[in-house]
Write an enzyme that holds these catalytic residues in place. Structure first.
Site, PDB file in Angstrom:
ATOM      1  N   TYR A 186      23.597  39.106  22.567  1.00 17.02           N
ATOM      2  CA  TYR A 186      23.535  37.890  23.396  1.00 17.02           C
ATOM      3  C   TYR A 186      24.682  36.917  23.073  1.00 17.02           C
ATOM      4  O   TYR A 186      24.541  35.713  23.321  1.00 17.02           O
ATOM      5  CB  TYR A 186      22.185  37.194  23.196  1.00 17.02           C
ATOM      6  CG  TYR A 186      21.032  37.838  23.940  1.00 17.02           C
ATOM      7  CD1 TYR A 186      21.016  37.883  25.330  1.00 17.02           C
ATOM      8  CD2 TYR A 186      19.932  38.362  23.257  1.00 17.02           C
ATOM      9  CE1 TYR A 186      19.954  38.450  26.022  1.00 17.02           C
ATOM     10  CE2 TYR A 186      18.863  38.928  23.945  1.00 17.02           C
ATOM     11  CZ  TYR A 186      18.884  38.964  25.328  1.00 17.02           C
ATOM     12  OH  TYR A 186      17.820  39.518  26.019  1.00 17.02           O
ATOM     13  N   HIS A 194      14.804  42.713  29.946  1.00 11.47           N
ATOM     14  CA  HIS A 194      16.181  42.277  30.174  1.00 11.47           C
ATOM     15  C   HIS A 194      16.845  43.308  31.076  1.00 11.47           C
ATOM     16  O   HIS A 194      16.526  44.493  31.004  1.00 11.47           O
ATOM     17  CB  HIS A 194      16.955  42.208  28.847  1.00 11.47           C
ATOM     18  CG  HIS A 194      18.433  42.055  29.054  1.00 11.47           C
ATOM     19  ND1 HIS A 194      19.012  40.841  29.299  1.00 11.47           N
ATOM     20  CD2 HIS A 194      19.435  42.978  29.118  1.00 11.47           C
ATOM     21  CE1 HIS A 194      20.316  41.013  29.492  1.00 11.47           C
ATOM     22  NE2 HIS A 194      20.592  42.307  29.379  1.00 11.47           N
ATOM     23  N   GLU A 254      27.028  46.052  27.578  1.00 13.86           N
ATOM     24  CA  GLU A 254      25.691  46.235  27.007  1.00 13.86           C
ATOM     25  C   GLU A 254      25.378  47.711  26.727  1.00 13.86           C
ATOM     26  O   GLU A 254      24.759  48.043  25.709  1.00 13.86           O
ATOM     27  CB  GLU A 254      24.648  45.628  27.948  1.00 13.86           C
ATOM     28  CG  GLU A 254      24.779  44.100  28.021  1.00 13.86           C
ATOM     29  CD  GLU A 254      23.743  43.441  28.909  1.00 13.86           C
ATOM     30  OE1 GLU A 254      23.662  42.204  28.897  1.00 13.86           O
ATOM     31  OE2 GLU A 254      23.003  44.153  29.638  1.00 13.86           O
TER      32      GLU A 254
HETATM   33  P1  CMP Z   1      17.608  37.744  29.469  1.00 15.80           P
HETATM   34  O1  CMP Z   1      17.728  38.308  30.840  1.00 15.80           O
HETATM   35  O2  CMP Z   1      17.280  38.688  28.372  1.00 15.80           O
HETATM   36  O3  CMP Z   1      18.961  36.964  29.100  1.00 15.80           O
HETATM   37  C1  CMP Z   1      19.004  35.848  28.224  1.00 15.80           C
HETATM   38  C2  CMP Z   1      17.636  35.382  27.825  1.00 15.80           C
HETATM   39  O4  CMP Z   1      17.552  34.098  27.275  1.00 15.80           O
HETATM   40  C3  CMP Z   1      16.765  35.327  29.054  1.00 15.80           C
HETATM   41  O5  CMP Z   1      16.459  36.618  29.510  1.00 15.80           O
HETATM   42  C4  CMP Z   1      15.565  34.517  28.529  1.00 15.80           C
HETATM   43  O6  CMP Z   1      14.553  35.320  27.980  1.00 15.80           O
HETATM   44  C5  CMP Z   1      16.182  33.690  27.406  1.00 15.80           C
HETATM   45  N1  CMP Z   1      16.074  32.264  27.634  1.00 15.80           N
HETATM   46  C6  CMP Z   1      15.389  31.420  26.867  1.00 15.80           C
HETATM   47  N2  CMP Z   1      15.501  30.169  27.327  1.00 15.80           N
HETATM   48  C7  CMP Z   1      16.277  30.217  28.423  1.00 15.80           C
HETATM   49  C8  CMP Z   1      16.745  29.233  29.338  1.00 15.80           C
HETATM   50  N3  CMP Z   1      16.434  27.955  29.233  1.00 15.80           N
HETATM   51  N4  CMP Z   1      17.512  29.657  30.367  1.00 15.80           N
HETATM   52  C9  CMP Z   1      17.858  30.971  30.494  1.00 15.80           C
HETATM   53  N5  CMP Z   1      17.439  31.943  29.638  1.00 15.80           N
HETATM   54  C10 CMP Z   1      16.649  31.565  28.618  1.00 15.80           C
END
Ligand code: CMP
Length: 141
Positions: free
Chosen positions: A50, A116, A127
């Site tokens: 990430y 995800h 990724e």
């Molecule tokens: P994902 O698609 O895995 O990509 C980044 C992750 O950050 C997202 O899913 C969420 O689970 C997490 N996340 C936590 N807080 C936030 C936020 N405020 N905005 C966007 N993603 C968030």
């Protein structure tokens, strides 16, 4: 166009015992799992994955959550796989996700949002290489 995307069944979904349900949804949508492994991400592996979010306020909590238990990491292949998987997952926040999507059905919060999926072909390339180094990105099934 046949594409590949990286999917993660996150620790909350693994704890809820819905791995099978999520994979069934991928397959029903024409997303073929072509590589898959269960792994408990370390904090530093989650941080590397990430890295684009490292300046975000939620970065610490996100990477702590992602290293809180085992996940299932998959490469999915299919026609327009990246967009098909995004539609199947629904919005990042399960409260805003369309009814019937994986996050609406299995997600509990924006952090514990079950799955995800890569958001672009560039991200998918990074990724897939991150978790499956050596997989030829353009090879067929
Ligand atoms: P994902 O698609 O895995 O990509 C980044 C992750 O950050 C997202 O899913 C969420 O689970 C997490 N996340 C936590 N807080 C936030 C936020 N405020 N905005 C966007 N993603 C968030």
């Amino acid at each position: 166009m046949v594409e590949r995307t990286l999917a993660i069944i996150k620790p909350d979904a693994v704890k809820k015992c819905v791995i099978g349900d999520v994979i069934q949804r991928y397959e029903a949508a024409g997303l073929d799992p072509i590589a898959m492994k269960m792994m408990h991400l370390s904090k530093s592996i989650a941080e590397g994955f990430y890295a684009v979010h490292r300046e975000r306020p939620f970065f610490h909590d996100l990477t702590t959550f992602m290293s809180s238990g085992p996940s299932v990491v998959l490469i999915l292949e299919g026609e327009n796989a990246i967009q098909v998987n995004r539609d199947l997952m629904g919005a990042t926040d399960p409260q805003k996700a369309e009814a019937g999507t994986i996050r609406a059905v299995h997600g509990a919060s924006i952090e514990a949002n079950a799955v995800h999926g890569s958001d672009s072909s560039e991200t998918a390339k990074f990724e897939i290489g991150y978790f499956f180094p050596g997989m030829d990105f353009h090879a067929g099934r």
